[in-house]
Enzyme design. Sequence first.
Site, PDB file in Angstrom:
ATOM      1  N   HIS A 198     108.193  70.552  34.231  1.00 17.17           N
ATOM      2  CA  HIS A 198     108.037  71.823  34.755  1.00 17.17           C
ATOM      3  C   HIS A 198     107.406  71.403  36.201  1.00 17.17           C
ATOM      4  CE1 HIS A 198     108.512  74.755  31.024  1.00 17.17           C
ATOM      5  NE2 HIS A 198     109.672  74.339  31.535  1.00 17.17           N
TER       6      HIS A 198
ATOM      7  N   HIS B 195     108.524  68.689  26.645  1.00 20.98           N
ATOM      8  CA  HIS B 195     108.291  69.866  25.804  1.00 20.98           C
ATOM      9  C   HIS B 195     109.022  69.742  24.347  1.00 20.98           C
ATOM     10  CE1 HIS B 195     108.065  71.114  30.211  1.00 20.98           C
ATOM     11  NE2 HIS B 195     106.781  71.422  29.769  1.00 20.98           N
TER      12      HIS B 195
ATOM     13  N   HIS C 165     109.216  79.998  26.240  1.00 18.22           N
ATOM     14  CA  HIS C 165     109.094  78.573  26.630  1.00 18.22           C
ATOM     15  C   HIS C 165     109.839  77.470  25.693  1.00 18.22           C
ATOM     16  CE1 HIS C 165     106.690  74.967  27.645  1.00 18.22           C
ATOM     17  NE2 HIS C 165     106.007  75.507  28.679  1.00 18.22           N
TER      18      HIS C 165
ATOM     19  N   GLU D 147     108.753  74.448  24.947  1.00 16.07           N
ATOM     20  CA  GLU D 147     107.852  74.090  23.627  1.00 16.07           C
ATOM     21  C   GLU D 147     108.060  74.786  22.501  1.00 16.07           C
ATOM     22  OE1 GLU D 147     103.425  73.597  22.549  1.00 16.07           O
ATOM     23  OE2 GLU D 147     103.854  73.171  24.696  1.00 16.07           O
TER      24      GLU D 147
ATOM     25  N   THR E 282     100.635  74.304  22.887  1.00 13.75           N
ATOM     26  CA  THR E 282      99.779  73.023  23.254  1.00 13.75           C
ATOM     27  C   THR E 282      98.863  73.538  24.362  1.00 13.75           C
ATOM     28  OG1 THR E 282     101.311  71.974  24.481  1.00 13.75           O
ATOM     29  CG2 THR E 282     100.740  71.345  22.261  1.00 13.75           C
TER      30      THR E 282
ATOM     31  N   SER F  96     105.220  76.130  35.173  1.00 14.68           N
ATOM     32  CA  SER F  96     104.573  75.487  34.400  1.00 14.68           C
ATOM     33  C   SER F  96     103.355  76.322  33.718  1.00 14.68           C
ATOM     34  CB  SER F  96     103.736  74.266  34.971  1.00 14.68           C
ATOM     35  OG  SER F  96     102.693  73.754  34.324  1.00 14.68           O
TER      36      SER F  96
ATOM     37  N   ASN G  17     100.749  75.447  31.658  1.00 21.53           N
ATOM     38  CA  ASN G  17      99.310  75.154  31.749  1.00 21.53           C
ATOM     39  C   ASN G  17      99.004  75.156  33.187  1.00 21.53           C
ATOM     40  OD1 ASN G  17      99.312  72.169  33.094  1.00 21.53           O
ATOM     41  ND2 ASN G  17     101.009  72.224  32.257  1.00 21.53           N
TER      42      ASN G  17
ATOM     43  N   SER H  79     101.823  68.751  34.714  1.00 20.73           N
ATOM     44  CA  SER H  79     103.009  68.164  35.045  1.00 20.73           C
ATOM     45  C   SER H  79     103.181  67.960  36.750  1.00 20.73           C
ATOM     46  CB  SER H  79     104.258  69.118  34.707  1.00 20.73           C
ATOM     47  OG  SER H  79     103.907  70.469  35.121  1.00 20.73           O
TER      48      SER H  79
END
Length: 278
Positions: free
Chosen positions: A41, A74, A124, A126, A161, A217, A219, A261
């Site tokens: 991302h 992901h 998402h 993931e 995660t 993104s 995270n 990322s």
Amino acid sequence: MDVKIARTAGFCWGVRRTVDKVMEVAGQADGPVVTLGPIIHNPQAVARFRDKGVGTVNAVGEVADGTTVVVRTHGAIRDELERAKARGLEVVDGTCPYVKYPQAIAQRLSEEGYHVVIVGDANHAEIKGVVSYSKGPCTVVKPGGEIPEIKARKVAVIAQTTCIGAEFERVVGALALRHREVRAVNTICNDTDERQADARALAREVDAVVVVGGKSSANTRHLAEICREIQPRTWHVETEAELDRAWFAGCKVVGLSAGASTPDWVVEGVAAWLRALP
């Protein structure tokens, strides 16, 4: 301007592994190479891959015969991988091992009769992948969102995660009061915990914080949220082009964090811009 960069800013091990794998495949493949979804991302990194001839598709149905397909960091939906293999396409799995873990846990616990609850963003990539590995009922709970009533005796809770640990704890605690058996498996990546702890420490030591990374993104957004709770003068940008000198009026030290990322060269571009401030 003095710039303090978080120790864990930039690519994590899993992302760097996937990026290196894509570049290796691009240099060796005889035919076209595509990634199944954006490999990470980060728009700037994706653009560089495109310049190297690596395309991006959203589904296996878009892939021409003879194309090598790289699965993004992901992961991918299980059915999509099966379609690719059924067509005889060359598939290179770039899924981060830390993402493979919740996939495997979701499959195993659902086979054991648990209703699987995932704390994360249902939209998402993931989480879409993890859900596809569950063999039974599965519920996704958005961080900060309402926890729905689940009609099951046995519930297993896992997490995206990049989930914030406190959100995982909140959902586990609430479900533990409602169900006879609750099994919690912490699938939050170790890098995520470490990166978030570094961001908290950084925000306490500086006059402002810049968090660098793709707007999509998860995270990176979490890092910005964490820093903003401690240091209100926190901004989330993708590149130095978005920075505004007015944001840093009166600042002596600016902290710099970056999502897992975010390429090193993007982080350095922002750092150089900040250091040039008087």
